[in-house]
Design a protein around this motif. Structure first.
Motif, mmCIF file in Angstrom:
data_model
loop_
_atom_site.group_PDB
_atom_site.id
_atom_site.type_symbol
_atom_site.label_atom_id
_atom_site.label_comp_id
_atom_site.label_asym_id
_atom_site.label_seq_id
_atom_site.Cartn_x
_atom_site.Cartn_y
_atom_site.Cartn_z
ATOM 1 N N ARG A 20 32.971 39.543 37.790
ATOM 2 C CA ARG A 20 32.792 38.689 38.970
ATOM 3 C C ARG A 20 31.312 38.481 39.287
ATOM 4 N N ALA A 78 30.206 35.706 37.185
ATOM 5 C CA ALA A 78 30.706 34.429 37.700
ATOM 6 C C ALA A 78 30.021 34.036 39.004
ATOM 7 N N LEU A 83 30.831 35.481 41.883
ATOM 8 C CA LEU A 83 31.779 35.719 42.980
ATOM 9 C C LEU A 83 31.460 37.023 43.703
ATOM 10 N N THR A 87 28.211 30.122 42.340
ATOM 11 C CA THR A 87 29.260 30.059 41.324
ATOM 12 C C THR A 87 29.446 28.661 40.743
ATOM 13 N N VAL A 137 30.518 28.356 34.416
ATOM 14 C CA VAL A 137 31.359 29.318 33.715
ATOM 15 C C VAL A 137 32.817 28.912 33.925
ATOM 16 N N MET A 181 36.787 30.657 34.069
ATOM 17 C CA MET A 181 37.362 31.983 34.228
ATOM 18 C C MET A 181 38.876 31.893 34.301
ATOM 19 N N PHE A 233 41.787 33.997 35.751
ATOM 20 C CA PHE A 233 41.996 35.127 36.659
ATOM 21 C C PHE A 233 43.250 35.898 36.263
ATOM 22 N N GLN A 234 43.279 37.148 36.706
ATOM 23 C CA GLN A 234 44.423 38.001 36.372
ATOM 24 C C GLN A 234 45.732 37.385 36.874
#
Ligand SMILES: Nc1ncnc2c1ncn2[C@@H]1O[C@H](COP(=O)(O)OP(=O)(O)O)[C@@H](O)[C@H]1O
Ligand SMILES: [Mg+2]
Lengths: 351, 288
Positions: free
Chosen positions: A47, A50, A52, A72, A77, A79, A81-82
């Motif tokens: 993070r 990124a 964040l 950000t 970038v 990403m 996320f989970q």
């Protein structure tokens, strides 16, 4: 074409220091995996890349240019996320197109790129659907498509496979590997699953408690672990680690069992060996003898487990071997594949 | 548990106690519905009666309907037309100002950490509980000072103070339910904070925002006390228009009923339009 450099990164939440003096360079087009147990600071580290999360100390740079202060949205970038972070009010196509829309890409071009990204992850039939109408695996692929629809400087993935069932995970893993080879974008991939790390990474950074314990190619991490933590974390089953004390010409395990191996130095040590680097042998050739604790059939092999001191030690054996519990067996180590660690610090002790 | 004792299963027969409970429940529902609907029904009937029929029980349900009342209320001296215009302007003006402001405030309360946040939010919520009667005089004096008495702007300002706390509170609840990950995802995709709010947060919290808008419109549309004190002639709203039908010569029930229809009908239409949305979002807020 981006090199990521983290120099002297520290991150604290309140009084809790989550990441400690982290130094890491991810080479251009490298696929780097941050691997470590849950809560060790992997996500936090990602993070920060990124934007964040902001480092308490230290510098993050892309291609040598400090980006700590760059917000950000201007870091370029992508990403995954989970939990995928899909937009529930947008269709799959709109989700994938959103980064392009934000960059002012004309509608026609947008449509072409969305179609291509969707095809790459086999989502074409679902473009008109809403995210809530998709399965977990499909959602994961939408998140993936959204991040590859443009060519970002840096690709970040936070446990993208952790919400999939075991079977799907294997397929998705192969898909990600294939995509990564095609895209050639500098990637940081976070996981707690060492199999994912070993299969995907160019290099793996093994983390614990906010510290990188070892950074190296998967084979290096597996064959030459820097310390007892890495040794115990990598491999399935995990490496056998037995606390011993040097005594005379050999060592003695905690419970008093003698092992006929010469210690590299006196004092308390941890002995490490992988299941496949030990053999069941006649008593005359054995380094130690112990009764069988359990015996398991794995299909392509068998696994005998014996109790050494207070520790269970697993030994891989040929698939046609059969052993009854409590049978006394002799065990021999492969001396070339034997590791010694300082019992207190876990640091590697080289012979 | 045997199959025969499961309600809804074929072959199941309710016992006498259960049947009595069922009847009682039906009766209760009927009484409640009647209590709500009968006055409305009565008003609607009255609005179409000639004055003579209003006071005779013979013509309670059976009478020759007339549109005369609905015409009269738009004429001098009642002029409900201008009052409808005022009501519409004040209510929509209030909502159009309140909703964007409330959304931004709610976003800040939901997402940003700043000093005194808890206290400030508490003050906003608490301001709803100040009795209108307590602050109506200060308002009157303020607007008098500012030369804003009897203006629609003054009414919009007053209604904003009533609607905003509700709206902030309601919308904040919905923004709280929007996963932060969605916003972060948009930022990574390249969205500025402003675009995150307009393109991600607002659509995701839309049920709450619509609910707040409908609620705010209703509050303002029906607002009585402040309009009574602050407006005199130019800025009169519908609820104030209605009390004009209580004259020295007695209460003109048939005209009041016609006015009542004019005041209720828009709310009725709005509630029909957003009914499902409204119920859905209320329960969504409830189970969270
Ligand atoms: N915003 C936050 N505030 C406080 N603590 C946090 C925050 N984010 C993460 N942490 C803590 O930091 C530690 C590392 O978290 P994380 O980076 O998510 O670990 P990982 O991804 O390796 O599982 C955890 O103990 C977590 O509770
Ligand atoms: Mg994590």
């Amino acid at each position: 074409m981006t090199t990521i450099t983290l120099s002297g990164i520290d991150k604290s939440f309140g009084a809790v220091r989550i990441v400690r003096d982290l130094n890491l360079t991810v080479a251009d087009r490298e696929f780097l995996v941050l691997l470590g147990p849950s809560g060790c600071g992997k996500t936090t580290t990602m993070r920060m890349v990124a934007g964040l999360e902001h480092p308490t100390l230290g510098e993050i740079a892309f291609d040598g240019v400090r980006i700590n202060e760059v917000p950000t949205q201007r870091r370029d970038v992508a990403m995954v996320f989970q939990n995928y972070g899909l937009y529930p009010h947008m269709s799959v196509a709109q989700n994938i197109a959103y980064p392009l829309k934000l960059r002012g890409v004309p509608a026609a071009e947008r449509e072409r790129l969305v179609a291509r990204a969707a095809e790459r992850v086999e989502l074409t039939p679902y473009l008109a659907r809403m995210p809530r109408e998709l399965s977990g695996g499909q959602r994961q692929r939408v998140a993936l498509a959204r991040s590859i629809v443009r060519k970002p400087r840096v690709f970040l993935m936070d446990e993208p496979l952790s919400n999939l069932d075991a079977k799907l995970r294997v397929v998705a893993r192969a898909q990600i590997k294939h995509l990564a080879q095609e895209l050639e974008v500098t990637t940081i991939y976070v996981t707690h699953d060492q199999v994912e790390a070993m299969t995907l990474a160019h290099r793996v950074a093994v983390m614990r408690d906010g510290v990188i314990h070892q950074l190296g190619a998967p084979a290096e991490i597996y064959n030459d672990p820097a310390d007892a933590f890495v040794a115990g974390f990598i491999g399935n089953p995990a490496m056998n680690l037995v606390d011993v004390e040097a005594e005379g010409a050999g060592v003695r395990a905690e419970g008093g069992l003698a092992i006929a191996l010469a210690a590299p130095r006196p004092g308390r040590l941890t002995l490490g060996a992988r299941a496949e680097d030990m053999r069941i042998v006649p008593a005359s050739e054995a380094h130690f003898q112990a009764p069988v604790y359990t015996f398991e059939l794995l299909g392509e092999a068998t696994m005998a487990t014996v109790m050494v001191g207070h520790t269970l030690v697993a030994i891989k054996a040929p698939k046609d071997l059969r052993l009854e519990p409590d049978t006394r067996i002799g065990v021999r180590f492969d001396p070339a594949r034997l590791f010694w660690f300082d019992a207190a610090s876990g640091a590697r002790v080289r012979a | 548990m045997s199959a025969a004792s499961v309600p809804g299963v074929p072959g199941y027969r309710a016992g006498p106690a259960e049947r009595a409970a069922g009847w009682l429940r039906a009766l209760a529902v009927f009484v409640i519905i009647a209590a709500i609907l009968l006055p409305i029904f009565w008003i609607v009937l009255t609005a179409f009666k000639v004055p003579r029929d209003v006071y005779t029980l013979d013509a309670a349900l059976w009478f020759a309907p007339t549109l005369e009342n609905l015409r009269t209320v738009f004429e001098h001296p009642w002029n409900l037309g201008s009052k409808i215009v005022n009501s519409v302007l004040v209510a929509s003006g209030t909502v159009l100002l309140a909703i964007p402001m409330a959304t931004m405030a709610a976003y800040a309360f939901a997402r940003f950490e700043f000093r005194g946040k808890q206290a400030l939010f508490l003050v906003v919520i608490a301001s709803q509980f100040i009795p209108a009667a307590v602050i109506v005089l200060p308002y009157f004096l303020m607007f008098k000072q500012a030369g804003m008495l009897d203006t629609r702007s003054a009414l919009v300002l007053v209604n904003l103070s009533i609607v905003l706390p509700y709206a902030v509170w309601m919308i904040k609840g919905f923004i709280d339910a929007v996963p932060v990950e969605m916003e972060e995802s948009a930022m990574v995709d390249g969205a500025s904070r402003a675009r995150v709010i307009t393109e991600i947060v607002v659509p995701a919290a839309l049920p709450g925002i619509i609910t707040a808008a409908v609620f705010g419109f209703t509050l303002t549309w029906n607002e009585f006390l402040f309009a009574l004190i602050i407006s005199k002639q130019d800025a009169l709203t519908l609820p104030i228009g209605l009390i004009g039908f209580r004259t020295d010569r007695g209460d003109l029930w048939e005209l009041m009923a016609a006015g009542g229809i004019l005041i209720t009908a828009p709310m009725f239409v709005v509630s029909l339009l957003v009914h499902r949305q409204f119920i859905g979002s209320l329960t969504a807020g409830a189970v969270r």
